[in-house]
Design an enzyme around this catalytic site. Sequence first.
Site, PDB file in Angstrom:
ATOM      1  N   ASP A   1       0.382  20.881 -29.022  1.00  0.00           N
ATOM      2  CA  ASP A   1       0.961  21.773 -28.281  1.00  0.00           C
ATOM      3  C   ASP A   1       0.783  23.097 -28.500  1.00  0.00           C
ATOM      4  O   ASP A   1       1.176  24.378 -27.604  1.00  0.00           O
ATOM      5  CB  ASP A   1       2.304  21.446 -27.956  1.00  0.00           C
ATOM      6  CG  ASP A   1       3.170  21.728 -29.309  1.00  0.00           C
ATOM      7  OD1 ASP A   1       2.809  22.350 -30.232  1.00  0.00           O
ATOM      8  OD2 ASP A   1       4.377  21.346 -29.318  1.00  0.00           O
TER       9      ASP A   1
ATOM     10  N   HIS B   1       7.592  19.568 -25.538  1.00  0.00           N
ATOM     11  CA  HIS B   1       8.819  19.270 -25.190  1.00  0.00           C
ATOM     12  C   HIS B   1       9.071  18.801 -23.631  1.00  0.00           C
ATOM     13  O   HIS B   1       9.876  19.128 -23.090  1.00  0.00           O
ATOM     14  CB  HIS B   1       9.701  20.478 -25.229  1.00  0.00           C
ATOM     15  CG  HIS B   1       9.747  20.933 -26.717  1.00  0.00           C
ATOM     16  ND1 HIS B   1      10.242  20.379 -27.813  1.00  0.00           N
ATOM     17  CD2 HIS B   1       9.219  22.322 -27.357  1.00  0.00           C
ATOM     18  CE1 HIS B   1      10.089  21.258 -28.728  1.00  0.00           C
ATOM     19  NE2 HIS B   1       9.318  22.398 -28.551  1.00  0.00           N
TER      20      HIS B   1
ATOM     21  N   ASP C   1       6.884  16.903 -33.407  1.00  0.00           N
ATOM     22  CA  ASP C   1       7.692  18.020 -33.432  1.00  0.00           C
ATOM     23  C   ASP C   1       8.918  17.837 -34.522  1.00  0.00           C
ATOM     24  O   ASP C   1       9.329  18.697 -35.095  1.00  0.00           O
ATOM     25  CB  ASP C   1       8.237  18.470 -32.094  1.00  0.00           C
ATOM     26  CG  ASP C   1       9.053  19.543 -31.709  1.00  0.00           C
ATOM     27  OD1 ASP C   1       8.579  20.388 -31.932  1.00  0.00           O
ATOM     28  OD2 ASP C   1      10.136  19.315 -31.770  1.00  0.00           O
TER      29      ASP C   1
ATOM     30  N   ASP D   1       1.658  18.963 -35.550  1.00  0.00           N
ATOM     31  CA  ASP D   1       2.634  20.271 -34.924  1.00  0.00           C
ATOM     32  C   ASP D   1       3.125  21.014 -36.013  1.00  0.00           C
ATOM     33  O   ASP D   1       3.023  20.421 -37.140  1.00  0.00           O
ATOM     34  CB  ASP D   1       3.597  19.758 -33.910  1.00  0.00           C
ATOM     35  CG  ASP D   1       4.732  20.672 -33.196  1.00  0.00           C
ATOM     36  OD1 ASP D   1       4.007  21.943 -33.181  1.00  0.00           O
ATOM     37  OD2 ASP D   1       5.606  20.604 -32.657  1.00  0.00           O
ATOM     38  N   GLY D   2       3.281  22.333 -35.830  1.00  0.00           N
ATOM     39  CA  GLY D   2       3.903  23.192 -36.851  1.00  0.00           C
ATOM     40  C   GLY D   2       5.088  23.707 -36.198  1.00  0.00           C
ATOM     41  O   GLY D   2       5.473  23.837 -34.994  1.00  0.00           O
TER      42      GLY D   2
ATOM     43  N   GLU E   1       0.907  25.528 -37.646  1.00  0.00           N
ATOM     44  CA  GLU E   1       0.006  24.856 -36.745  1.00  0.00           C
ATOM     45  C   GLU E   1      -1.352  24.452 -37.056  1.00  0.00           C
ATOM     46  O   GLU E   1      -1.594  23.229 -37.035  1.00  0.00           O
ATOM     47  CB  GLU E   1      -0.159  25.550 -35.442  1.00  0.00           C
ATOM     48  CG  GLU E   1       1.345  25.712 -34.656  1.00  0.00           C
ATOM     49  CD  GLU E   1       1.820  24.729 -33.757  1.00  0.00           C
ATOM     50  OE1 GLU E   1       1.288  23.614 -33.931  1.00  0.00           O
ATOM     51  OE2 GLU E   1       2.842  24.845 -33.209  1.00  0.00           O
TER      52      GLU E   1
END
Length: 159
Positions: free
Chosen positions: A71, A126, A136, A9-10, A49
């Site tokens: 995501d 989320h 995240d 994740d970024g 990302e």
Amino acid sequence: MRHITIAFDGACKGNPGPGGYGAILVNERTGAEKIVKGREAATTNNKMELSAAIAGLNALRPGAVVTMLGDSRYVVQGITEWLPGWKARGWKAAGGKPVANVELWQALEAAVARHESVTWEWVKGHAGHGLNERVDEIASREAERAGAKSGRELSWRSY
């Protein structure tokens, strides 16, 4: 054969703005984990990302069977759907404009090529996916640190 799951994740606070990325690598046989993370003072969310996916893949010895969990539709669709067309058009998007972040896409393609196989799975962010939630948090912390290092005040609630 090593089977590895990588959640990546970024995060970026402002776009552009201070950014961070993270990847959690899980050895499926042993359950052992490795965390890879980084940050930049001025970047974009898409760059973070991509950087997360690249860093995760490059943190492994070559030859693994890898499942990538992210995501970011930008990364997952980019690598699985859009990349062949971009390459066929000389790294131009469908409308003829240069592909954004081409150097990172090329680095991601090279990182993928180091391994036996790499599959990509999009997960909803989320939404309670344990690894995605953890990665995240790592990316967000790194973005916050990047902002603090650059002297920018960041408010998590404003993004």
